[in-house]
Design a protein around this motif. Structure first.
Motif, PDB file in Angstrom:
ATOM      1  N   GLN A   1      45.188 -21.479  69.251  1.00 13.43           N
ATOM      2  CA  GLN A   1      45.998 -21.647  70.584  1.00 13.43           C
ATOM      3  C   GLN A   1      44.838 -21.754  71.571  1.00 13.43           C
ATOM      4  OE1 GLN A   1      48.343 -18.314  71.842  1.00 13.43           O
ATOM      5  NE2 GLN A   1      49.458 -19.395  73.394  1.00 13.43           N
ATOM      6  N   LYS A   2      43.822 -20.902  71.546  1.00  9.98           N
ATOM      7  CA  LYS A   2      43.031 -20.972  72.715  1.00  9.98           C
ATOM      8  C   LYS A   2      42.445 -22.209  72.622  1.00  9.98           C
ATOM      9  CE  LYS A   2      39.320 -18.345  74.953  1.00  9.98           C
ATOM     10  NZ  LYS A   2      38.616 -17.079  75.076  1.00  9.98           N
ATOM     11  N   LEU A   3      41.954 -23.006  71.381  1.00  9.18           N
ATOM     12  CA  LEU A   3      41.009 -24.188  71.267  1.00  9.18           C
ATOM     13  C   LEU A   3      42.105 -25.185  71.638  1.00  9.18           C
ATOM     14  CD1 LEU A   3      38.623 -23.527  68.525  1.00  9.18           C
ATOM     15  CD2 LEU A   3      38.481 -23.334  70.846  1.00  9.18           C
ATOM     16  N   GLY A   4      43.498 -25.065  71.160  1.00 10.44           N
ATOM     17  CA  GLY A   4      44.646 -25.971  71.616  1.00 10.44           C
ATOM     18  C   GLY A   4      44.749 -26.238  72.993  1.00 10.44           C
ATOM     19  N   SER A   5      44.651 -25.298  73.892  1.00  5.37           N
ATOM     20  CA  SER A   5      44.630 -25.294  75.339  1.00  5.37           C
ATOM     21  C   SER A   5      43.634 -26.503  75.970  1.00  5.37           C
ATOM     22  CB  SER A   5      44.201 -23.990  76.063  1.00  5.37           C
ATOM     23  OG  SER A   5      42.956 -23.637  75.937  1.00  5.37           O
ATOM     24  N   LEU A   6      42.507 -26.630  75.074  1.00  6.34           N
ATOM     25  CA  LEU A   6      41.536 -27.729  75.346  1.00  6.34           C
ATOM     26  C   LEU A   6      41.847 -28.991  74.825  1.00  6.34           C
ATOM     27  CD1 LEU A   6      38.344 -25.516  74.982  1.00  6.34           C
ATOM     28  CD2 LEU A   6      39.543 -26.109  77.127  1.00  6.34           C
ATOM     29  N   SER A   7      42.884 -29.164  74.004  1.00  7.99           N
ATOM     30  CA  SER A   7      43.468 -30.214  73.495  1.00  7.99           C
ATOM     31  C   SER A   7      42.713 -30.600  71.975  1.00  7.99           C
ATOM     32  CB  SER A   7      43.441 -31.627  74.126  1.00  7.99           C
ATOM     33  OG  SER A   7      44.305 -31.322  75.280  1.00  7.99           O
ATOM     34  N   TYR A   8      42.184 -29.246  71.594  1.00  8.08           N
ATOM     35  CA  TYR A   8      41.508 -29.596  70.188  1.00  8.08           C
ATOM     36  C   TYR A   8      42.345 -28.874  69.137  1.00  8.08           C
ATOM     37  CZ  TYR A   8      37.090 -30.564  72.101  1.00  8.08           C
ATOM     38  OH  TYR A   8      36.091 -31.326  73.052  1.00  8.08           O
ATOM     39  N   ARG A   9      42.465 -29.439  67.949  1.00  7.35           N
ATOM     40  CA  ARG A   9      43.154 -28.804  67.044  1.00  7.35           C
ATOM     41  C   ARG A   9      42.103 -29.044  65.576  1.00  7.35           C
ATOM     42  NH1 ARG A   9      43.985 -33.035  63.633  1.00  7.35           N
ATOM     43  NH2 ARG A   9      44.093 -35.183  63.967  1.00  7.35           N
ATOM     44  N   TYR A  10      42.588 -28.120  64.612  1.00  7.35           N
ATOM     45  CA  TYR A  10      41.871 -27.896  63.486  1.00  7.35           C
ATOM     46  C   TYR A  10      42.301 -29.070  62.258  1.00  7.35           C
ATOM     47  CZ  TYR A  10      40.188 -26.201  59.244  1.00  7.35           C
ATOM     48  OH  TYR A  10      39.478 -25.974  57.961  1.00  7.35           O
TER      49      TYR A  10
ATOM     50  N   PRO B   1      41.936 -29.984  58.684  1.00  5.28           N
ATOM     51  CA  PRO B   1      41.287 -29.381  57.354  1.00  5.28           C
ATOM     52  C   PRO B   1      40.696 -30.360  56.481  1.00  5.28           C
ATOM     53  CG  PRO B   1      43.725 -29.548  57.404  1.00  5.28           C
ATOM     54  CD  PRO B   1      43.370 -29.870  58.909  1.00  5.28           C
ATOM     55  N   ASP B   2      40.757 -31.798  56.972  1.00  5.40           N
ATOM     56  CA  ASP B   2      40.276 -32.463  55.908  1.00  5.40           C
ATOM     57  C   ASP B   2      38.524 -32.677  56.263  1.00  5.40           C
ATOM     58  OD1 ASP B   2      42.531 -33.533  54.764  1.00  5.40           O
ATOM     59  OD2 ASP B   2      43.034 -34.930  56.173  1.00  5.40           O
ATOM     60  N   ILE B   3      38.197 -32.538  57.479  1.00  3.49           N
ATOM     61  CA  ILE B   3      36.771 -32.425  57.865  1.00  3.49           C
ATOM     62  C   ILE B   3      36.226 -30.962  58.150  1.00  3.49           C
ATOM     63  CG2 ILE B   3      36.860 -34.728  58.521  1.00  3.49           C
ATOM     64  CD1 ILE B   3      36.968 -33.751  61.581  1.00  3.49           C
ATOM     65  N   ASN B   4      37.182 -29.972  58.225  1.00  5.52           N
ATOM     66  CA  ASN B   4      36.885 -28.511  58.382  1.00  5.52           C
ATOM     67  C   ASN B   4      36.462 -28.527  59.898  1.00  5.52           C
ATOM     68  OD1 ASN B   4      37.004 -25.940  57.785  1.00  5.52           O
ATOM     69  ND2 ASN B   4      34.904 -26.022  57.034  1.00  5.52           N
ATOM     70  N   GLN B   5      37.018 -28.840  60.853  1.00  3.50           N
ATOM     71  CA  GLN B   5      36.391 -28.805  62.103  1.00  3.50           C
ATOM     72  C   GLN B   5      37.630 -28.862  63.233  1.00  3.50           C
ATOM     73  OE1 GLN B   5      32.564 -29.475  63.129  1.00  3.50           O
ATOM     74  NE2 GLN B   5      32.955 -28.030  61.681  1.00  3.50           N
ATOM     75  N   PHE B   6      37.185 -28.393  64.337  1.00  4.98           N
ATOM     76  CA  PHE B   6      38.227 -28.600  65.438  1.00  4.98           C
ATOM     77  C   PHE B   6      37.774 -29.942  66.134  1.00  4.98           C
ATOM     78  CE2 PHE B   6      39.147 -24.392  64.857  1.00  4.98           C
ATOM     79  CZ  PHE B   6      40.502 -24.081  65.159  1.00  4.98           C
ATOM     80  N   VAL B   7      38.896 -30.831  66.310  1.00  6.27           N
ATOM     81  CA  VAL B   7      38.351 -32.147  66.872  1.00  6.27           C
ATOM     82  C   VAL B   7      39.482 -32.382  68.010  1.00  6.27           C
ATOM     83  CG1 VAL B   7      37.626 -33.239  64.713  1.00  6.27           C
ATOM     84  CG2 VAL B   7      39.842 -33.278  65.112  1.00  6.27           C
TER      85      VAL B   7
END
Length: 58
Positions: free
Chosen positions: A41-50, A52-58
């Motif tokens: 949720q916190k990272l989603g507030s910056l428009s980042y989502r996890y 799983p294919d690359i194992n990163q928040f993008v």
């Protein structure tokens, strides 16, 4: 360990740990005693989502 409060520093920290140490987000949350929903949720507030294919928040 306390995770960084600043969302941009948190993003950098999480992505570094995902890249270097953790197999996936669940592994990260287990190692660092992080609440998965709060983290996404916190990272989603910056428009980042996890991604799983690359194992990163993008």
């Amino acid at each position: 360990m306390t995770l960084p409060n600043d969302p941009f520093i948190l993003l950098s920290f999480v992505n570094t740990k995902l890249r270097d140490e953790c197999e996936n987000l669940d592994d990260f949350c287990g190692r660092y005693d992080a609440d998965k929903d709060s983290l996404t949720q916190k990272l989603g507030s910056l428009s980042y989502r996890y991604d799983p294919d690359i194992n990163q928040f993008v």
